[in-house]
Design an enzyme around this catalytic site. Structure first.
Site, PDB file in Angstrom:
ATOM      1  N   PRO A 176      14.460   0.008  -8.301  1.00 41.89           N
ATOM      2  CA  PRO A 176      15.016  -0.128  -6.949  1.00 41.89           C
ATOM      3  C   PRO A 176      15.009   1.164  -6.143  1.00 41.89           C
ATOM      4  CG  PRO A 176      16.368  -1.347  -8.498  1.00 41.89           C
ATOM      5  CD  PRO A 176      15.356  -0.593  -9.319  1.00 41.89           C
ATOM      6  N   SER A 192       6.579   4.631  -5.611  1.00 41.14           N
ATOM      7  CA  SER A 192       5.324   5.259  -6.017  1.00 41.14           C
ATOM      8  C   SER A 192       5.523   6.484  -6.901  1.00 41.14           C
ATOM      9  CB  SER A 192       4.511   5.655  -4.773  1.00 41.14           C
ATOM     10  OG  SER A 192       4.156   4.519  -4.021  1.00 41.14           O
ATOM     11  N   GLU A 197      -6.346  -0.708 -11.998  1.00 41.49           N
ATOM     12  CA  GLU A 197      -5.466  -1.558 -11.211  1.00 41.49           C
ATOM     13  C   GLU A 197      -5.853  -1.512  -9.734  1.00 41.49           C
ATOM     14  OE1 GLU A 197      -0.710  -2.029 -10.067  1.00 41.49           O
ATOM     15  OE2 GLU A 197      -1.318  -0.625 -11.631  1.00 41.49           O
ATOM     16  N   GLN A 199     -19.356 -15.958  23.227  1.00 40.84           N
ATOM     17  CA  GLN A 199     -19.858 -14.661  22.760  1.00 40.84           C
ATOM     18  C   GLN A 199     -18.785 -13.841  22.063  1.00 40.84           C
ATOM     19  OE1 GLN A 199     -20.949 -11.271  25.470  1.00 40.84           O
ATOM     20  NE2 GLN A 199     -23.039 -11.774  24.813  1.00 40.84           N
ATOM     21  N   GLY A 235       0.270   1.486  -5.531  1.00 40.71           N
ATOM     22  CA  GLY A 235       0.336   2.768  -4.832  1.00 40.71           C
ATOM     23  C   GLY A 235       0.037   2.527  -3.370  1.00 40.71           C
ATOM     24  N   THR A 236       0.930   2.918  -2.487  1.00 36.67           N
ATOM     25  CA  THR A 236       0.723   2.655  -1.055  1.00 36.67           C
ATOM     26  C   THR A 236      -0.546   3.349  -0.557  1.00 36.67           C
ATOM     27  OG1 THR A 236       1.979   4.596  -0.329  1.00 36.67           O
ATOM     28  CG2 THR A 236       3.220   2.551  -0.698  1.00 36.67           C
TER      29      THR A 236
END
Length: 389
Positions: A135, A139, A249, A286, A371-372
């Site tokens: 919490p 990261s 990951e 278009q 990871g941001t």
């Protein structure tokens, strides 16, 4: 239409890839798509779909056969990840289970750990999770506070983990813990903890912006006794193991980003060529044509780079920086494409029953987890400017 425009991909060109691709398409249409809406309402998928997927040989695809896996290379895992994303399937946490949790055990587990977990994971009868985020710790994994107090032959674990994918269904989790009074990074150890152990409590699934069918929740550890035989690789080795595995990951996130962008474009082509405005198909304007051309160009460029990264991962040569570039750029690309595609749906794009709306919500987390993207840019810049600042 879209497949005819995209360059043929060498990583999926073998006969085995073609056969498995057809099998995956059939399996998803038959066993997953009809149930996904119901899973979204329940905030969890069924355990049965895990067993069915295992029976199809689609779990732990690149785990060695002697441990119960299929024994194929990573390109087959990548194919399944991308297919699920193309169809907009985000409920079952198959990739985390097969490509992340299983890979930790293959690379760092003892023989007894491998034979205990991997065969059951491949069958879908034992579901794995990874519990690292807390919490008050996102990261920055070096600052976790879940503790493991040494009691000779075992630890006593106390703490809380959050945002645990497969959290509600998992039978075990790889849990990052800290041994008190040790140095900051060397204090982290990874433990394989069975979730039926006394003292473990699972939270209720979170109400998330997207991925409503994915059972993401918290895990609580209250004086949990864990034998030291459950240590993964070695005491104090956890931080390095996490750094080693994060590249894979992040690549899986990039692969899924390619898939979901492709699915969004395909859905938008189908919609704009049938939906009419001012007495002609929306695709006849278009602006629509230019937007679709921009989207497919972005997809093609990223697909080529991600394919290269998949090949590097298959050969054990993917660098942390390349994985960071892949994750950052592909997730930004998919976010941009889905937004453009949703706009072409007009008001219907905002309706949950339309798949493009689900994609918009589900995809947003791709810029956050693993990871941001801000962290990805820091990693890239550090390598770029190493020795200069």
């Amino acid at each position: 239409m879209l497949s005819e425009l995209l360059v043929k991909r060498k990583i999926y060109e073998s006969q085995n890839h073609e056969l498995i691709s057809l099998m995956i398409d059939d399996f998803i249409k038959r066993e997953i798509l009809p149930l996904h809406s119901e899973w979204e309402k329940n905030a969890v998928v069924s355990r049965e779909i895990w067993k069915l997927t295992g029976a199809q040989g689609l779990l732990c695809i690149d785990v060695p056969e002697k441990y119960g896996g299929v024994g194929f290379d990573f390109t087959f895992s990548a194919l399944f990840i991308e297919k699920l994303a193309t169809y907009g399937i985000t409920g079952p946490g198959f990739s985390l289970h097969s490509d992340i949790v299983a890979n930790y055990i293959v690379n760092y587990g003892s023989e007894s750990q491998k034979y205990k977990y991997l065969p059951e994971m491949a069958k879908g009868t034992m579901i794995g999770a990874i519990a690292m985020t807390e919490p008050d710790c996102g990261s920055d994994l070096s600052n976790i506070t879940t503790t493991a107090v040494d009691h000779g032959s075992h630890y006593i674990v106390h703490g809380e983990k959050t945002f645990v994918t497969n959290g509600l269904l998992c039978d075990f989790a790889i849990v990052a813990v800290k041994t008190p009074n040790a140095s900051q990074k060397d204090s982290i150890t990874l433990l394989l903890i069975d979730t039926d152990t006394e003292g473990i409590q699972k939270g209720v699934p979170f109400k998330k912006l997207g991925m409503h069918a994915q059972d993401t929740c918290s895990l609580f550890f209250d004086n949990v006794k864990v034998p030291k035989t459950q240590i993964l690789f070695g005491e104090g080795k956890g931080f390095q193991l996490m750094m080693n595995e994060l590249s894979r990951e992040r690549l899986t996130i990039a692969i899924a980003s390619v898939g979901t962008a492709k699915g969004a474009i395909e859905e938008t082509i189908a919609y704009t060529t049938t939906r009419k405005a001012f007495k002609k198909p929306i695709a006849g304007f278009q602006n629509t044509q230019f937007k679709l051309a921009e989207c497919v160009s972005k997809l093609q460029i990223h697909q080529a780079f991600i394919d290269n990264c998949i090949e590097l991962e298959k050969n054990g040569a993917l660098s942390a920086e390349s994985a960071a570039i892949a994750k950052y750029s592909a997730s930004e690309m998919s976010t941009s494409i889905i937004d453009e595609c949703l706009q072409l749906f007009g008001g219907y794009g905002y309706m949950w029953e339309y798949p493009i709306s689900r994609r918009f919500a589900d995809n947003r987390v791709s810029k956050i987890y693993g990871g941001t993207n801000e962290i990805m840019k820091i990693l890239i810049a550090k390598k770029l400017l190493k020795g200069h600042i």
